[in-house]
Scaffold this motif. Structure first.
Motif, mmCIF file in Angstrom:
data_model
loop_
_atom_site.group_PDB
_atom_site.id
_atom_site.type_symbol
_atom_site.label_atom_id
_atom_site.label_comp_id
_atom_site.label_asym_id
_atom_site.label_seq_id
_atom_site.Cartn_x
_atom_site.Cartn_y
_atom_site.Cartn_z
ATOM 1 N N GLN A 51 0.895 -1.155 -0.029
ATOM 2 C CA GLN A 51 0.020 -0.273 0.033
ATOM 3 C C GLN A 51 0.666 1.379 0.007
ATOM 4 O O GLN A 51 1.890 1.348 0.584
ATOM 5 C CB GLN A 51 -1.029 0.149 1.510
ATOM 6 C CG GLN A 51 -1.715 1.074 1.324
ATOM 7 C CD GLN A 51 -2.707 1.319 2.688
ATOM 8 O OE1 GLN A 51 -2.400 0.645 3.518
ATOM 9 N NE2 GLN A 51 -3.480 2.167 2.855
ATOM 10 N N LEU A 61 -3.634 -5.726 -11.964
ATOM 11 C CA LEU A 61 -1.991 -5.677 -11.137
ATOM 12 C C LEU A 61 -1.085 -4.952 -12.182
ATOM 13 O O LEU A 61 -1.198 -5.578 -13.478
ATOM 14 C CB LEU A 61 -1.895 -7.141 -10.895
ATOM 15 C CG LEU A 61 -0.255 -7.232 -10.267
ATOM 16 C CD1 LEU A 61 -0.099 -6.614 -8.941
ATOM 17 C CD2 LEU A 61 0.048 -8.732 -10.035
ATOM 18 N N GLU A 85 -4.664 2.967 -6.915
ATOM 19 C CA GLU A 85 -5.356 2.369 -5.652
ATOM 20 C C GLU A 85 -6.529 2.749 -5.443
ATOM 21 O O GLU A 85 -7.418 2.093 -5.184
ATOM 22 C CB GLU A 85 -4.401 2.614 -4.360
ATOM 23 C CG GLU A 85 -3.072 1.939 -4.180
ATOM 24 C CD GLU A 85 -2.149 2.515 -2.955
ATOM 25 O OE1 GLU A 85 -2.666 3.418 -2.355
ATOM 26 O OE2 GLU A 85 -1.154 1.936 -3.153
ATOM 27 N N ARG A 101 -3.744 -2.617 -8.538
ATOM 28 C CA ARG A 101 -2.575 -2.637 -7.451
ATOM 29 C C ARG A 101 -1.214 -2.195 -8.128
ATOM 30 O O ARG A 101 -1.003 -3.017 -9.187
ATOM 31 C CB ARG A 101 -2.546 -4.217 -7.021
ATOM 32 C CG ARG A 101 -1.451 -4.280 -5.956
ATOM 33 C CD ARG A 101 -1.514 -5.621 -5.340
ATOM 34 N NE ARG A 101 -0.436 -6.184 -4.447
ATOM 35 C CZ ARG A 101 0.022 -7.510 -4.526
ATOM 36 N NH1 ARG A 101 -0.481 -8.502 -5.150
ATOM 37 N NH2 ARG A 101 1.056 -7.798 -3.991
#
Length: 481
Positions: free
Chosen positions: A4, A113, A132, A137
């Motif tokens: 994150q 991703l 995000e 991601r």
């Protein structure tokens, strides 16, 4: 694994407070001092031939200046050649436009991703944070970037993002996030990161990279790296997106070797990097690997403002080696985080005002001792201290004053009190009688000098006039002789 991204808590607007925090961090200062000493020593060792160094610097400066003088034409030539090779070229004036372009590419492939090969421009536009929020991601694959992303921070150096981290701190991070055993063996820590990233490369929908040099005559995108992560990020995922600032273009393929010859030596004291990638389009029918689709995003984000004026245009010569940071006495003591910007140190102090505006970065050009170390080591001879002085003037210039090419945020540090002070000073020093009268009054009433003097005494001892003026002391000396 926790990847994150947390928005950096330090901002350029609070630079003075940031430096106070950094100066109290003893482990940080020790790590920086050790690292900078090592980098300076290594650079000196591989650039020991002074004649060769100065010849190369002259050549690289000319290459960058020639490329910038033809920038609009070279960008069009680059676009035409990339399009011919099957690359889709996108233009983005602002971070918002770049976000939209990249997001649309990912969603067109139902992507969730993204693996990244250290594109600094993506840090500049805070791409991870944006993606995000969209449920995508983004994982950094450069080891240093991988570490700071895991820590929820941003890079503090443009070449070595985690230079401020000790191996003990990295071991703790990996233990908490990757479940690895504690160790202070750097080789083992690198192996842990490599194993964690293997699956990311294999399963990523999109790979994102930066660009060190974009060659207009051939449509070649060059990527300099040491870890192989750039090569994997640009060849394994089915879609490759490259993003770069518009200033990274060079005219010919023959322009690349001289600059490449100085880049790793200036950056980390290494003669050549382990990998030098030359990318010329997506996978062709006869090829077995590489992405099936390729895009290039060319970002402006304030660069045309710097380009508009001959003096400030030289800021865009930068090849992002980081040598100016490694030799800067200010950066060495406070680190990159205190600047609150993607590009810290001397180059960040002159580049960030164009990207973010002087209203947000007015303190950065003052974070300089004017020692000139950065100018002495810059491989493309950017006159950084000269640019710094210009930005200081622009920050103080009255906002309503008309100038040919105003910098965004002009007058950001201009105050009514300073205007009065400069006018008073001008009045005192403009005539012999007023100057002598002021000198006489200053010496006779020196006991009344206040101990608090605007912002001067925040970090310095108060100024106090001498007991006698220089003119009086010379007259006394003459009488005695």
């Amino acid at each position: 694994m926790n990847t994150q991204t947390i928005r950096f808590h330090m901002k350029p607007e609070t630079f003075k407070q940031n430096t106070a925090i950094s100066l109290q961090d003893k482990p940080l200062r020790k790590s920086l001092r050790t690292a900078m000493d090592m980098l300076m020593t290594k650079r000196k060792a591989v650039l020991s031939d002074e004649e060769e160094l100065q010849t190369l610097r002259d050549l690289c400066e000319r290459i960058r200046q020639r490329s910038l003088s033809r920038l609009p034409d070279l960008l069009e030539q680059l676009e035409a050649n990339l399009t011919r090779l099957g690359v889709k070229v996108h233009w983005a004036e602002t971070p918002d436009e770049a976000w939209a372009v990249i997001h649309n590419i990912i969603t067109a492939h139902n992507g969730k991703l993204m693996v990244k090969g250290k594109p600094m421009v993506s840090e500049e536009i805070e791409l991870n944070h944006y993606l995000e929020k969209k449920g995508i991601r983004a994982v950094e694959s450069d080891l240093g970037e991988f570490i700071v992303q895991m820590a929820g921070k941003k890079p503090t150096h443009i070449v070595m993002p985690a230079i401020h981290k000790t191996k003990e701190q990295v071991s703790k991070l990996f233990h908490q996030n990757l479940n690895t055993p504690p160790t202070d063996d750097v080789g083992q820590l690198t192996g842990f990161a490599r194993m964690a990233l293997r699956d990311i490369y294999r399963t990523a929908d999109v790979g994102l990279s930066g660009v060190n040099f974009a060659v207009a005559e051939t449509g070649t995108l060059c990527l300099v790296e040491n870890e192989g992560n750039g090569r994997l990020s640009t060849t394994v995922p089915p879609v490759h997106i490259a993003i770069t600032g518009i200033e990274k273009v060079v005219a010919k393929l023959s322009d690349v070797p001289p600059i490449y010859g100085l880049l790793p030596r200036s950056a980390i004291g290494q003669n050549i990097t382990t990998y030098f990638n030359m990318i010329t389009g997506p996978r062709r029918s006869e090829e077995l690997d590489s992405p099936q689709e390729m895009h290039l995003v060319l970002l402006d984000n304030g660069r045309t403002q710097a380009y508009a004026e001959d003096q400030m245009r030289r800021t865009l010569q930068c090849i992002r080696c980081g040598a100016c940071m490694n030799h800067c006495p200010v950066y060495t003591r406070i680190g990159g985080a205190a600047y609150g910007t993607t590009y810290p140190g001397p180059i960040g102090e002159i580049l960030s005002p164009h990207l973010l505006g002087l209203e947000n970065t007015s303190n950065l050009p003052t974070a300089c001792t004017m020692c000139g170390a950065c100018v002495e080591v810059c491989p493309v001879r950017i006159p950084i201290t000269e640019q710094m002085q210009r930005l200081r003037v622009e920050a103080q210039r009255p906002p309503k004053e008309i100038v040919p090419h105003p910098i965004r945020g002009q007058g950001a540090s201009h105050t009514f009190g300073e205007q009065i002070a400069w006018r008073t000073s001008n009045g005192i020093f403009s005539g012999k009688k007023t100057y002598r009268a002021f000198g006489w009054a200053a010496t006779k009433f020196r006991a009344l000098t206040p101990s608090k003097q605007l912002g001067w005494t925040d970090n310095r001892a108060p100024m106090k006039p001498a007991k006698k003026t220089l003119r009086e002391m010379i007259a006394e000396k003459q009488r005695q002789s």
